[in-house]
Write a protein that holds these residues in place. Structure first.
Motif, PDB file in Angstrom:
ATOM      1  N   VAL A  18       0.851  -1.202   0.000  1.00 36.39           N
ATOM      2  CA  VAL A  18       0.000   0.000   0.000  1.00 36.39           C
ATOM      3  C   VAL A  18       0.886   1.252   0.000  1.00 36.39           C
ATOM      4  CG1 VAL A  18      -1.677   1.318   1.365  1.00 36.39           C
ATOM      5  CG2 VAL A  18      -1.913  -1.182   1.157  1.00 36.39           C
ATOM      6  N   GLN A  19       1.936   1.236   0.846  1.00 36.07           N
ATOM      7  CA  GLN A  19       2.812   2.408   0.975  1.00 36.07           C
ATOM      8  C   GLN A  19       3.476   2.779  -0.351  1.00 36.07           C
ATOM      9  OE1 GLN A  19       5.713   1.966   4.140  1.00 36.07           O
ATOM     10  NE2 GLN A  19       6.850   3.774   3.500  1.00 36.07           N
ATOM     11  N   TYR A  20       3.980   1.773  -1.078  1.00 37.25           N
ATOM     12  CA  TYR A  20       4.748   2.069  -2.295  1.00 37.25           C
ATOM     13  C   TYR A  20       3.945   1.906  -3.583  1.00 37.25           C
ATOM     14  CZ  TYR A  20       8.723   1.929   0.873  1.00 37.25           C
ATOM     15  OH  TYR A  20       9.583   2.154   1.903  1.00 37.25           O
ATOM     16  N   GLY A  21       2.756   1.317  -3.480  1.00 42.52           N
ATOM     17  CA  GLY A  21       1.953   1.095  -4.676  1.00 42.52           C
ATOM     18  C   GLY A  21       2.590   0.099  -5.624  1.00 42.52           C
ATOM     19  N   ILE A  22       3.200  -0.940  -5.053  1.00 44.93           N
ATOM     20  CA  ILE A  22       3.849  -1.967  -5.888  1.00 44.93           C
ATOM     21  C   ILE A  22       3.369  -3.349  -5.461  1.00 44.93           C
ATOM     22  CG2 ILE A  22       5.927  -0.559  -6.178  1.00 44.93           C
ATOM     23  CD1 ILE A  22       7.270  -2.629  -4.218  1.00 44.93           C
ATOM     24  N   GLU A  23       3.707  -4.359  -6.289  1.00 45.06           N
ATOM     25  CA  GLU A  23       3.371  -5.737  -5.930  1.00 45.06           C
ATOM     26  C   GLU A  23       4.360  -6.233  -4.884  1.00 45.06           C
ATOM     27  OE1 GLU A  23       2.499  -8.306  -9.281  1.00 45.06           O
ATOM     28  OE2 GLU A  23       3.277 -10.030  -8.156  1.00 45.06           O
ATOM     29  N   MET A  24       3.846  -6.513  -3.728  1.00 42.83           N
ATOM     30  CA  MET A  24       4.715  -6.901  -2.606  1.00 42.83           C
ATOM     31  C   MET A  24       4.095  -8.126  -1.946  1.00 42.83           C
ATOM     32  SD  MET A  24       6.987  -4.671  -0.802  1.00 42.83           S
ATOM     33  CE  MET A  24       8.127  -5.230   0.411  1.00 42.83           C
ATOM     34  N   THR A  25       4.860  -9.216  -1.901  1.00 38.41           N
ATOM     35  CA  THR A  25       4.321 -10.468  -1.358  1.00 38.41           C
ATOM     36  C   THR A  25       5.382 -11.155  -0.487  1.00 38.41           C
ATOM     37  OG1 THR A  25       5.178 -11.845  -3.145  1.00 38.41           O
ATOM     38  CG2 THR A  25       3.020 -10.802  -3.514  1.00 38.41           C
ATOM     39  N   THR A  26       5.084 -12.403  -0.133  1.00 39.61           N
ATOM     40  CA  THR A  26       6.099 -13.233   0.537  1.00 39.61           C
ATOM     41  C   THR A  26       6.566 -14.339  -0.416  1.00 39.61           C
ATOM     42  OG1 THR A  26       4.358 -14.630   1.448  1.00 39.61           O
ATOM     43  CG2 THR A  26       5.128 -12.818   2.841  1.00 39.61           C
ATOM     44  N   ASP A  27       6.155 -14.241  -1.673  1.00 44.74           N
ATOM     45  CA  ASP A  27       6.429 -15.313  -2.642  1.00 44.74           C
ATOM     46  C   ASP A  27       7.675 -14.974  -3.482  1.00 44.74           C
ATOM     47  OD1 ASP A  27       6.449 -17.232  -4.616  1.00 44.74           O
ATOM     48  OD2 ASP A  27       4.267 -17.194  -4.895  1.00 44.74           O
ATOM     49  N   ASN A  28       8.814 -15.457  -3.007  1.00 49.04           N
ATOM     50  CA  ASN A  28      10.081 -15.127  -3.674  1.00 49.04           C
ATOM     51  C   ASN A  28      10.159 -15.679  -5.098  1.00 49.04           C
ATOM     52  OD1 ASN A  28      11.365 -13.735  -1.486  1.00 49.04           O
ATOM     53  ND2 ASN A  28      11.491 -15.711  -0.440  1.00 49.04           N
ATOM     54  N   LEU A  29       9.662 -16.908  -5.283  1.00 44.31           N
ATOM     55  CA  LEU A  29       9.751 -17.515  -6.613  1.00 44.31           C
ATOM     56  C   LEU A  29       8.911 -16.741  -7.624  1.00 44.31           C
ATOM     57  CD1 LEU A  29      10.771 -19.690  -8.506  1.00 44.31           C
ATOM     58  CD2 LEU A  29       8.928 -21.200  -7.685  1.00 44.31           C
ATOM     59  N   ALA A  30       7.710 -16.351  -7.217  1.00 46.81           N
ATOM     60  CA  ALA A  30       6.846 -15.577  -8.132  1.00 46.81           C
ATOM     61  C   ALA A  30       7.506 -14.244  -8.482  1.00 46.81           C
ATOM     62  CB  ALA A  30       5.481 -15.342  -7.495  1.00 46.81           C
ATOM     63  N   ALA A  31       8.085 -13.584  -7.482  1.00 47.97           N
ATOM     64  CA  ALA A  31       8.738 -12.289  -7.739  1.00 47.97           C
ATOM     65  C   ALA A  31       9.936 -12.468  -8.670  1.00 47.97           C
ATOM     66  CB  ALA A  31       9.179 -11.661  -6.415  1.00 47.97           C
ATOM     67  N   ALA A  32      10.764 -13.459  -8.370  1.00 44.36           N
ATOM     68  CA  ALA A  32      11.966 -13.687  -9.183  1.00 44.36           C
ATOM     69  C   ALA A  32      11.597 -14.071 -10.615  1.00 44.36           C
ATOM     70  CB  ALA A  32      12.829 -14.766  -8.539  1.00 44.36           C
ATOM     71  N   SER A  33      10.507 -14.812 -10.770  1.00 48.06           N
ATOM     72  CA  SER A  33      10.095 -15.282 -12.100  1.00 48.06           C
ATOM     73  C   SER A  33       9.710 -14.116 -13.013  1.00 48.06           C
ATOM     74  CB  SER A  33       8.898 -16.233 -11.993  1.00 48.06           C
ATOM     75  OG  SER A  33       9.239 -17.330 -11.194  1.00 48.06           O
ATOM     76  N   GLN A  34       9.243 -13.030 -12.402  1.00 49.35           N
ATOM     77  CA  GLN A  34       8.775 -11.889 -13.218  1.00 49.35           C
ATOM     78  C   GLN A  34       9.879 -10.888 -13.538  1.00 49.35           C
ATOM     79  OE1 GLN A  34       4.606 -10.465 -12.023  1.00 49.35           O
ATOM     80  NE2 GLN A  34       5.315 -11.430 -10.151  1.00 49.35           N
ATOM     81  N   ALA A  35      11.078 -11.089 -12.993  1.00 49.37           N
ATOM     82  CA  ALA A  35      12.123 -10.053 -13.069  1.00 49.37           C
ATOM     83  C   ALA A  35      13.303 -10.440 -13.953  1.00 49.37           C
ATOM     84  CB  ALA A  35      12.623  -9.756 -11.659  1.00 49.37           C
ATOM     85  N   ASP A  36      13.970  -9.402 -14.488  1.00 44.14           N
ATOM     86  CA  ASP A  36      15.237  -9.609 -15.206  1.00 44.14           C
ATOM     87  C   ASP A  36      16.411  -9.490 -14.238  1.00 44.14           C
ATOM     88  OD1 ASP A  36      13.814  -9.356 -17.783  1.00 44.14           O
ATOM     89  OD2 ASP A  36      13.602  -7.262 -17.140  1.00 44.14           O
ATOM     90  N   VAL A  37      16.249  -8.612 -13.258  1.00 43.26           N
ATOM     91  CA  VAL A  37      17.295  -8.380 -12.250  1.00 43.26           C
ATOM     92  C   VAL A  37      16.718  -8.779 -10.895  1.00 43.26           C
ATOM     93  CG1 VAL A  37      18.722  -6.652 -11.092  1.00 43.26           C
ATOM     94  CG2 VAL A  37      18.334  -6.496 -13.558  1.00 43.26           C
ATOM     95  N   ILE A  38      17.428  -9.679 -10.199  1.00 40.67           N
ATOM     96  CA  ILE A  38      16.936 -10.197  -8.921  1.00 40.67           C
ATOM     97  C   ILE A  38      17.911  -9.777  -7.831  1.00 40.67           C
ATOM     98  CG2 ILE A  38      16.359 -12.292  -7.620  1.00 40.67           C
ATOM     99  CD1 ILE A  38      15.959 -13.622 -10.460  1.00 40.67           C
ATOM    100  N   LEU A  39      17.436  -8.935  -6.914  1.00 39.26           N
ATOM    101  CA  LEU A  39      18.311  -8.420  -5.857  1.00 39.26           C
ATOM    102  C   LEU A  39      18.045  -9.188  -4.556  1.00 39.26           C
ATOM    103  CD1 LEU A  39      19.276  -4.764  -5.287  1.00 39.26           C
ATOM    104  CD2 LEU A  39      18.633  -6.146  -3.321  1.00 39.26           C
ATOM    105  N   LEU A  40      19.084  -9.797  -4.007  1.00 39.43           N
ATOM    106  CA  LEU A  40      18.947 -10.577  -2.770  1.00 39.43           C
ATOM    107  C   LEU A  40      19.219  -9.655  -1.588  1.00 39.43           C
ATOM    108  CD1 LEU A  40      20.934 -13.807  -3.819  1.00 39.43           C
ATOM    109  CD2 LEU A  40      18.548 -13.169  -4.355  1.00 39.43           C
ATOM    110  N   GLY A  41      18.191  -9.388  -0.773  1.00 45.43           N
ATOM    111  CA  GLY A  41      18.332  -8.428   0.334  1.00 45.43           C
ATOM    112  C   GLY A  41      18.102  -9.047   1.697  1.00 45.43           C
TER     113      GLY A  41
END
Ligand code: NDP
Ligand code: A1CAB
Length: 284
Positions: free
Chosen positions: A62-85
């Protein structure tokens, strides 16, 4: 170097083709996320971030207006650059989790202290482009410095992309991986050491009668100005120190106290200890 180029990263044009996942959006991941959005490095619909706690994911979404989840695989699957934080010790499990998304054309950026690029490559199980980065918290004001080192399968173009990404939070420097733990002990941990010095100088100001707010302002601006003198004049710090030290004046009396108190040795030991600990963090 002008004030502007030192304190503010060069404006970064939007890279509409780049999709970024930040896996582990804590203190440092959050600073990077905000900088990427603020600098239009990515648009809100091109960034996918994760945290561990679902309620935090919901609040940050809500704060950033972005897709934010706990699903690392789904997030990584959608990205070209994957930042491990995530924390260093959590990196192996995270890489294992996202392995199906780690195709050879993806770029992995790891900000985890201690974790070798080779261990991430090995966990991926194929020729994966991995860049290790060590930013610091002044990144929040685009006044940070990030050291970067390349893994075995990184192209020049990928390193240029990584530099462009981290230039949104300040300056970048490319080093050999053998220096990354030392970088961590110096510039990664360094802000904490300098805050203690600023706090102590302010306390000293109060001790000699200054109001606390004035003392803190004097201590912090003096630290900032002195750092800029080193960066912008290119003079050796010792030469700049000599210019402050009037013969038989008051500064040399203060320096005598610093040397007797072992400030120099204490700072060297602090960076050495932090560097040593940085070598161990990947193992918990
Ligand atoms: N702090 C600093 O100054 C610097 C830190 N670093 C590195 O950055 C990394 C993070 O440090 P820092 O930001 O301080 O730590 P934080 O504890 O603030 O952030 C860690 C984040 O990881 C999230 N997380 C934990 N487990 C998972 C998981 N399985 N999947 C997705 N997210 C997860 C946490 O989620 P939740 O919020 O839900 O708990 C939290 O947001 C470390 O590796 C550190 O070495 C590098 C340079 C400087
Ligand atoms: O203290 C730590 O482990 C992290 C890495 C550098 C700064 N903070």
């Amino acid at each position: 170097m002008s004030e502007e180029t030192y304190e503010v990263a060069a404006p970064t044009p939007a890279m509409p083709q780049l999709r970024v996942a930040i896996l582990g959006t804590g203190k440092m991941g959050g600073i990077l996320l905000q900088a990427f959005l603020k600098n239009n490095l990515v648009s809100p619909d091109q960034i996918f971030a994760t945290v561990h706690h679902p309620e935090r994911a919901q609040a940050l979404s809500v704060q950033y207006g972005i897709e934010m989840t706990t699903d690392n695989l789904a997030a990584a699957s959608q990205a070209d650059v994957i930042l491990l934080g995530v924390k260093p010790v959590q990196v192996p499990a995270l890489v294992e989790q996202i392995r199906p998304a780690l195709s050879p054309e993806k770029l992995v950026l790891s900000i985890a202290a201690s974790v070798m690029t080779s261990s991430i490559e090995k966990a991926a199980g194929h020729d994966l482009a991995v860049i290790r980065a060590m930013p610091n918290t002044p990144a929040m004001l685009a006044a940070g410095i990030t050291a970067l080192c390349a893994g075995r399968f990184v192209s020049e173009q990928q390193m240029a992309i990584a530099q462009r990404i981290f230039q949104t939070v300040g300056r970048t420097v490319v080093v050999d991986e053998k220096h990354m733990d030392a970088v961590t002990g110096l510039s990664g941990s360094g802000p904490a050491f300098l805050y203690i010095i600023i706090e102590a100088l302010a306390e000293a100001g109060v001790n000699v009668g200054l109001p606390r707010d004035v003392a803190t302002l004097l201590a912090a601006q003096t630290t900032l100005g002195s750092a800029r003198m080193v960066l912008e004049t290119g003079y050796h710090p010792a030469l700049l120190k000599d210019a402050v030290t009037t013969p038989a004046g008051c500064t040399v009396d203060g320096i005598l106290e610093l040397e007797e108190g072992g400030l120099r040795v204490t700072l060297i030991k602090a960076v050495k200890r932090a560097t040593q600990r940085a070598k161990e963090l990947a193992n918990g």
